[in-house]
Write an enzyme that holds these catalytic residues in place. Structure first.
Site, mmCIF file in Angstrom:
data_model
loop_
_atom_site.group_PDB
_atom_site.id
_atom_site.type_symbol
_atom_site.label_atom_id
_atom_site.label_comp_id
_atom_site.label_asym_id
_atom_site.label_seq_id
_atom_site.Cartn_x
_atom_site.Cartn_y
_atom_site.Cartn_z
ATOM 1 N N ASP A 107 -6.776 -99.072 15.585
ATOM 2 C CA ASP A 107 -7.315 -97.736 15.850
ATOM 3 C C ASP A 107 -7.520 -97.476 17.345
ATOM 4 O O ASP A 107 -7.605 -98.403 18.153
ATOM 5 C CB ASP A 107 -8.664 -97.563 15.148
ATOM 6 C CG ASP A 107 -8.523 -97.402 13.640
ATOM 7 O OD1 ASP A 107 -7.393 -97.565 13.135
ATOM 8 O OD2 ASP A 107 -9.541 -97.123 12.986
ATOM 9 N N HIS A 252 -8.657 -102.917 16.612
ATOM 10 C CA HIS A 252 -8.542 -101.847 17.603
ATOM 11 C C HIS A 252 -7.619 -102.281 18.736
ATOM 12 O O HIS A 252 -7.589 -103.456 19.111
ATOM 13 C CB HIS A 252 -9.925 -101.495 18.172
ATOM 14 C CG HIS A 252 -10.863 -100.918 17.145
ATOM 15 N ND1 HIS A 252 -11.558 -101.713 16.257
ATOM 16 C CD2 HIS A 252 -11.210 -99.633 16.868
ATOM 17 C CE1 HIS A 252 -12.305 -100.948 15.468
ATOM 18 N NE2 HIS A 252 -12.112 -99.688 15.824
#
Length: 284
Positions: A107, A252
């Site tokens: 992400d 991430h």
């Protein structure tokens, strides 16, 4: 002049005016006017009195108003549009019916400091992953988006500025998701088919708007909490402990110092493959 001669002259003038009017009327009936106001030329010898042929003659018979009303694209096939998905009440948390397969997702990117390292590791092991990008990052790094797509990864929507969705008005949610989808479509040629709410915070409006934009909501099964920077060893352990058929792993590639995430991927990815897991992406 005697009165008898004046009466004869008046009568002759009246007959002459009547004849002139008759000639003019007959000429107009014989040669109807064009749209431009000039008389149409006589038909060439040897041809019948049927309608003239050819596009120029066709245009000449049409007045400007009727010409504009001719259908130009009425019979063109409609543009292909993917069917709008149903409005969900909760996001997908895992994949089902995929055997011993897992999904890796990243992400907040793309970030030129960390995303290239993740792409390089995935490329080395010939694996596909999902990247949920933020619009404000994607618009600044279109080359990384193209690299993701070229390697076969799925590019998803993670809003524009990573806000807390439930605190936004519906119009703002639409802007956050719609603007990001536009950037992805403009860069890659296709709009994203998946989206993920920042912080995993969904609400009814986000499900409705996401569906209107043609996207399905995807959450995760395993949260590495790598954004807390717990260390590469902890990230590796969390992934391996949570490994299971259909699991979706959240990591991430932006939003802070993601060096630990890059290092951890290099370690746990080959271990997952050695354990018999197939790293894949969902299809629609």
């Amino acid at each position: 002049m005697p009165s008898g001669r004046r009466a004869v002259l008046r009568l002759a003038a009246a007959f002459g005016a009547t004849a002139t009017v008759g000639v003019i009327a007959a000429d107009r009936l014989a040669a109807p006017e064009r749209a431009g106001g000039t008389a149409a030329p006589a038909a060439p010898p040897g041809r019948g009195a049927g309608p003239a042929a050819g596009p120029q003659a066709q245009a000449a018979r049409l007045r400007p108003s009727s010409y504009r009303l001719q259908p130009m694209t009425a019979y063109a096939p409609p543009a292909f549009r993917r069917a709008v998905p149903p409005v969900r009440q909760r996001p997908f948390l895992s994949m089902s019916g995929v055997g011993r397969s897992m999904v890796l997702s990243f992400d907040d990117g793309p970030d030129p400091r960390y995303t290239p390292g993740i792409l390089e590791t995935l490329r080395r092991y010939d694996c596909r992953a999902m990247f949920f990008v933020c619009g404000e990052m994607a618009v600044e790094n279109p080359d990384l988006l193209r690299e993701m797509a070229a390697d076969g990864h799925v590019v998803g929507n993670h809003s524009w500025s990573h806000p807390l969705i439930p605190k936004l008005r519906p119009s703002r949610i639409r802007d956050e998701l719609g603007s990001t989808s536009e950037v992805v479509e403009r860069t890659l040629g296709t709009a994203p088919l998946w989206y993920r709410a920042p912080y995993g915070a969904w609400n009814r409006h986000s499900f409705e708007i996401g569906a209107e934009l043609g996207m399905e909501p995807l959450a995760w099964t395993v949260d590495t909490l790598d954004w807390k920077e717990p260390g590469a060893d902890t990230i590796v352990r969390r992934v391996l402990d949570g490994a299971a058929p259909g699991a979706v792993v959240l990591s991430h590639d932006a939003g802070g110092d993601r060096a630990q995430s890059v290092t951890a991927l290099r370690r746990y990815l080959p271990e997952l493959l050695d354990a018999g897991y197939h790293i894949t992406v969902p299809r629609r």
